[in-house]
Scaffold this active site. Structure first.
Site, PDB file in Angstrom:
ATOM      1  N   HIS A  67       0.934  -1.075  -0.187  1.00 22.76           N
ATOM      2  CA  HIS A  67      -0.208  -0.565  -0.140  1.00 22.76           C
ATOM      3  C   HIS A  67       0.772   0.987  -0.310  1.00 22.76           C
ATOM      4  CE1 HIS A  67      -3.929  -1.282   0.757  1.00 22.76           C
ATOM      5  NE2 HIS A  67      -3.598  -2.399   0.598  1.00 22.76           N
ATOM      6  N   SER A  77       4.885   7.314   3.407  1.00 23.80           N
ATOM      7  CA  SER A  77       4.240   8.357   3.387  1.00 23.80           C
ATOM      8  C   SER A  77       2.737   7.734   4.642  1.00 23.80           C
ATOM      9  CB  SER A  77       3.880   8.596   2.463  1.00 23.80           C
ATOM     10  OG  SER A  77       3.166   7.947   0.921  1.00 23.80           O
ATOM     11  N   HIS A 157      17.391 -28.369  -8.339  1.00 20.22           N
ATOM     12  CA  HIS A 157      17.492 -28.132  -9.776  1.00 20.22           C
ATOM     13  C   HIS A 157      18.508 -27.703 -10.425  1.00 20.22           C
ATOM     14  CE1 HIS A 157      13.767 -24.782  -8.247  1.00 20.22           C
ATOM     15  NE2 HIS A 157      13.730 -26.752  -8.861  1.00 20.22           N
ATOM     16  N   THR A 158      19.588 -28.562 -10.113  1.00 15.62           N
ATOM     17  CA  THR A 158      21.088 -29.081 -10.962  1.00 15.62           C
ATOM     18  C   THR A 158      20.372 -29.895 -11.630  1.00 15.62           C
ATOM     19  OG1 THR A 158      23.091 -30.158 -10.200  1.00 15.62           O
ATOM     20  CG2 THR A 158      21.194 -31.106  -9.119  1.00 15.62           C
ATOM     21  N   ASP A 209      19.548 -25.507 -14.956  1.00 17.53           N
ATOM     22  CA  ASP A 209      21.303 -25.229 -14.520  1.00 17.53           C
ATOM     23  C   ASP A 209      21.804 -25.228 -16.076  1.00 17.53           C
ATOM     24  OD1 ASP A 209      24.317 -25.298 -14.528  1.00 17.53           O
ATOM     25  OD2 ASP A 209      23.962 -27.012 -13.115  1.00 17.53           O
ATOM     26  N   ASP A 217      25.225 -31.591  -9.781  1.00 22.59           N
ATOM     27  CA  ASP A 217      26.267 -30.976  -8.782  1.00 22.59           C
ATOM     28  C   ASP A 217      25.966 -30.218  -7.721  1.00 22.59           C
ATOM     29  OD1 ASP A 217      25.993 -29.111 -10.632  1.00 22.59           O
ATOM     30  OD2 ASP A 217      28.154 -29.893 -11.698  1.00 22.59           O
TER      31      ASP A 217
END
Length: 289
Positions: A67, A77, A157-158, A209, A217
């Site tokens: 906001h 503000s 996620h290798t 990767d 790895d």
């Protein structure tokens, strides 16, 4: 990807990270390292205490940041208490809270570094830390640690691919200012855009990767550290000091990463397991008996 129903949370993390990138005109991580070295730790401690009292404060602080930013920018503000005619008392801001948390952090900061840390920065820091704590608490509720979070969310996620469809927002319409995620290395950004053009083929996939695509790895952690994370959730692991340190501890560790990943997988595999008469053997996996 690890699926723990965190799409809204990951969106929030993307939003918060965009406020802490190192691009020109945006807040820099570690900005107060010289002028007020304890600034971030003070805000984190205040947020942590309030989160422990009520985890709902994470959403409260995130909403406060949202906001504040969407009315003439992220300037703090909304914190000004100047009656019904002011921004804080506007109809659209009814129900916004968390002001007392910001005031608590500001009071502590003023006692240590008077006149240094802006109110707007405190709001942004508080929102970032609150969302980070919420992400980690979801893992903790399942008996998983920060290390498990890094290993299971980033380490997984290798190997594997992701569809360009999931990259469009990060590459071309990054929240809240549009454009690309500034955490991406500029050269790598050009490469990603070449492979995943705006409104490109949704069936095109790219490796998670790209350096050692078919090798299990620690290269994915090197990628994340250096701005070569392919997906936003991986990049967000660098936002939190603890998860970043854990991530970096595995770089060059060889078999330690693989061994700890295996332990984390085993640990995750014990969550909510039904044994004995608690469950049933379905005759067809897609149907109930």
């Amino acid at each position: 990807m690890l699926n723990y129903n965190s799409k809204p949370l990951l969106f929030a993390l993307v939003f918060i990270h965009s406020l802490f990138s190192s691009s020109q005109g945006q807040l820099l991580v570690g900005f107060y390292s010289q002028t007020c070295p304890t600034a971030e730790s003070i805000v984190h401690s205040v947020v942590d205490e309030n989160f422990k009292r009520d985890p709902g404060n994470a959403a409260v602080l995130l909403r406060l940041q949202f906001h504040d930013c969407f009315v003439k920018g992220c300037d703090g503000s909304i914190l000004i208490n100047n009656g019904a005619e002011g921004e804080r008392g506007a109809r659209g801001n009814l129900g916004v809270g968390g002001y007392e948390i910001i005031e608590e952090a500001k009071k502590m900061l003023e006692s240590v570094c008077p006149g240094v840390v802006s109110c707007a920065d405190i709001v942004a820091l508080a929102a970032r830390d609150a969302v980070s704590l919420l992400l980690k608490s979801r893992f903790q509720q399942k008996g998983l640690s920060d290390r498990d979070l890094v290993l299971l969310s980033g380490g997984a996620h290798t190997i594997g691919l992701t569809a360009c469809f999931f990259m469009q927002k990060r590459l071309y319409n990054f929240t809240p200012s549009g454009g690309s995620d500034p955490s991406i290395d500029p050269g790598f950004l050009r490469e990603l855009k070449a492979n995943c053009p705006f409104n490109g083929d949704p069936n095109v996939k790219i490796p998670l990767d790209p350096v050692t695509e078919f090798k299990f790895d620690d290269q994915v952690f090197v990628n994340i550290k250096n701005g070569f994370a392919v997906i936003a959730s991986d990049a967000r692991l660098s936002d939190d000091n603890n998860t970043r340190q854990i991530l970096e501890s595995y770089i060059g560790s060889g078999q330690n990463f693989q061994a700890d990943f295996a332990k984390a997988m085993v640990k995750m595999g014990t969550i909510g397991v039904k044994t004995g008469s608690q469950g049933e053997i379905r005759r067809v996996c897609s149907n109930v008996n």
